[in-house]
Write a protein that holds these residues in place. Sequence first.
Motif, PDB file in Angstrom:
ATOM      1  N   SER A  91       0.754  -1.238   0.076  1.00 54.62           N
ATOM      2  CA  SER A  91       0.024  -0.105  -0.030  1.00 54.62           C
ATOM      3  C   SER A  91       0.866   1.211  -0.029  1.00 54.62           C
ATOM      4  O   SER A  91       0.574   2.301  -0.846  1.00 54.62           O
ATOM      5  CB  SER A  91      -1.068  -0.102   1.109  1.00 54.62           C
ATOM      6  OG  SER A  91      -1.722  -1.135   1.441  1.00 54.62           O
ATOM      7  N   GLU A  99      -5.141   2.784   2.097  1.00 58.53           N
ATOM      8  CA  GLU A  99      -4.615   2.555   3.663  1.00 58.53           C
ATOM      9  C   GLU A  99      -3.126   1.732   3.890  1.00 58.53           C
ATOM     10  O   GLU A  99      -3.135   0.854   3.417  1.00 58.53           O
ATOM     11  CB  GLU A  99      -5.695   1.736   4.341  1.00 58.53           C
ATOM     12  CG  GLU A  99      -6.620   2.295   5.221  1.00 58.53           C
ATOM     13  CD  GLU A  99      -7.614   1.607   5.814  1.00 58.53           C
ATOM     14  OE1 GLU A  99      -7.641   0.877   6.890  1.00 58.53           O
ATOM     15  OE2 GLU A  99      -8.495   1.381   4.827  1.00 58.53           O
ATOM     16  N   THR A 140      -4.490  -5.025   6.149  1.00 56.00           N
ATOM     17  CA  THR A 140      -4.920  -3.779   5.965  1.00 56.00           C
ATOM     18  C   THR A 140      -5.767  -3.547   4.963  1.00 56.00           C
ATOM     19  O   THR A 140      -6.810  -3.106   5.010  1.00 56.00           O
ATOM     20  CB  THR A 140      -4.024  -2.882   6.194  1.00 56.00           C
ATOM     21  OG1 THR A 140      -2.707  -3.278   7.009  1.00 56.00           O
ATOM     22  CG2 THR A 140      -4.456  -1.473   6.422  1.00 56.00           C
ATOM     23  N   THR A 141      -5.284  -4.083   3.913  1.00 55.05           N
ATOM     24  CA  THR A 141      -6.063  -3.666   2.504  1.00 55.05           C
ATOM     25  C   THR A 141      -6.848  -5.032   2.284  1.00 55.05           C
ATOM     26  O   THR A 141      -6.554  -5.927   2.157  1.00 55.05           O
ATOM     27  CB  THR A 141      -4.915  -3.613   1.127  1.00 55.05           C
ATOM     28  OG1 THR A 141      -3.951  -3.210   1.622  1.00 55.05           O
ATOM     29  CG2 THR A 141      -5.407  -3.128   0.257  1.00 55.05           C
ATOM     30  N   ASP A 144      -3.138  -2.358  -6.223  1.00 56.02           N
ATOM     31  CA  ASP A 144      -3.010  -2.959  -4.669  1.00 56.02           C
ATOM     32  C   ASP A 144      -3.907  -4.122  -4.211  1.00 56.02           C
ATOM     33  O   ASP A 144      -4.803  -3.703  -4.189  1.00 56.02           O
ATOM     34  CB  ASP A 144      -2.694  -1.800  -3.560  1.00 56.02           C
ATOM     35  CG  ASP A 144      -2.484  -2.331  -2.348  1.00 56.02           C
ATOM     36  OD1 ASP A 144      -1.842  -3.487  -2.156  1.00 56.02           O
ATOM     37  OD2 ASP A 144      -2.938  -1.527  -1.108  1.00 56.02           O
TER      38      ASP A 144
HETATM   39 MG   LIG Z   1      -1.714  -3.174   2.143  1.00 56.94          MG
END
Ligand SMILES: [Mg+2]
Length: 362
Positions: free
Chosen positions: A74, A86, A93-94, A113
């Motif tokens: 990211s 993010e 997280t993604t 991503d």
């Molecule tokens: Mg990520």
Amino acid sequence: MGSIEDRIREIEEELRRTEYNKATEKHIGLLKAKLARLQMEAESHRKGGGTGFAIPKSGDATVALVGFPNVGKSTLLNRLTNSRSETGNFAFTTLRVVPGTLEYKGARIQILDLPGIIENASRGAGRGREVLSMVRNADLVLLVTDTSVEGLDKIRSELYSAGIVLDRERKNISVKKTNSGGIRIHRPRKLSMSDEDIRDILKEFRIVNAEVFLREDITQDDLVEYLRGNAVYVPSLTVVNKVDMPHSREELMERLRGVKNYVLVSAASGLGIEELKERIFSSLSLVRIYLRDKSGRIDYERPLVLRKGVRIEDVCRHISREMLSSFRYAIVSGPSRRIGEQRVGLDHEVYDGDVVTIISRN
Ligand SMILES: [Mg+2]
Ligand SMILES: Nc1nc2c(ncn2[C@@H]2O[C@H](COP(=O)(O)OP(=O)(O)O)[C@@H](O)[C@H]2O)c(=O)[nH]1
């Protein structure tokens, strides 16, 4: 006999255990054939689905960021593009695919991503399958890792199980099934596989009558990929991120032994990012065509961006269908023409940086 999934696991296990050498080569080839056929079977049992992830391709080319969680994908996307993905110092997280656009040398490159490729994604674990289907459509895969260089083999084999073959070209193979007559093989002058090897692999795919046309040397893998039928061939570039963190250069080089194509970067500090952009651009083999209009003006800001190997015909088709039907000739200057200008026809191959004027019939 267990479920298909169990048998797949068993074969994968055996493949891991079996050391590759001249004596086991054949056996391994057959195991891979069996594995591919079982995977096809498993695939046909599964529901389609997974379209929630689909992001339309945009721009002149699409690049997929693939890697384990936390390696900095990211952060890298944010560094390369206009997007704000993010980031966070924890796994996953993604959760969605985040697209961004890298504008570089007149080309607009879409970068995706993707959530971390996790273990066994190709078999449907987590949301990995959807991620893999996005990777299939990419023109370039960036294998992102950090200075530990961990997991590259794992990711490559996950991609391979999903029919994504990195850094190899599709071979010229065709197998036409017939009703009788056994397997007839048309061999090229030089072929490392024996007729028997070929027959045995075909048998794994339940093919006993066919004409096999081989126009170049192939390996067992090439044949299995062809028979499996879903392979896409995509180039890759390995990105080693976080080189700003303390690490031993010597050990890093040792870990990167055998990795052909890599760039060292720090997404956080920006180190190596310009080189990475250049390597992405060159790996995509883009061809920028500058069009000259009737008044003689050349738009240097917005080239037509196509792929290596394109001809004037493709250039016309990209402008409009009418352009193709009213085509008389084209005038080309630039790299594909050594001196001055040249009048060319539809067959003429164009190169990066060519200036093209299309002359129409009306
Ligand atoms: Mg990520
Ligand atoms: N030191 C350092 N940390 C980084 C770098 N790139 C990312 N990080 C950190 O690594 C963590 C994970 O980054 P993120 O981009 O979310 O990774 P992702 O899970 O692969 O998308 C975050 O805390 C980032 O700030 C880098 O180049 N250097």
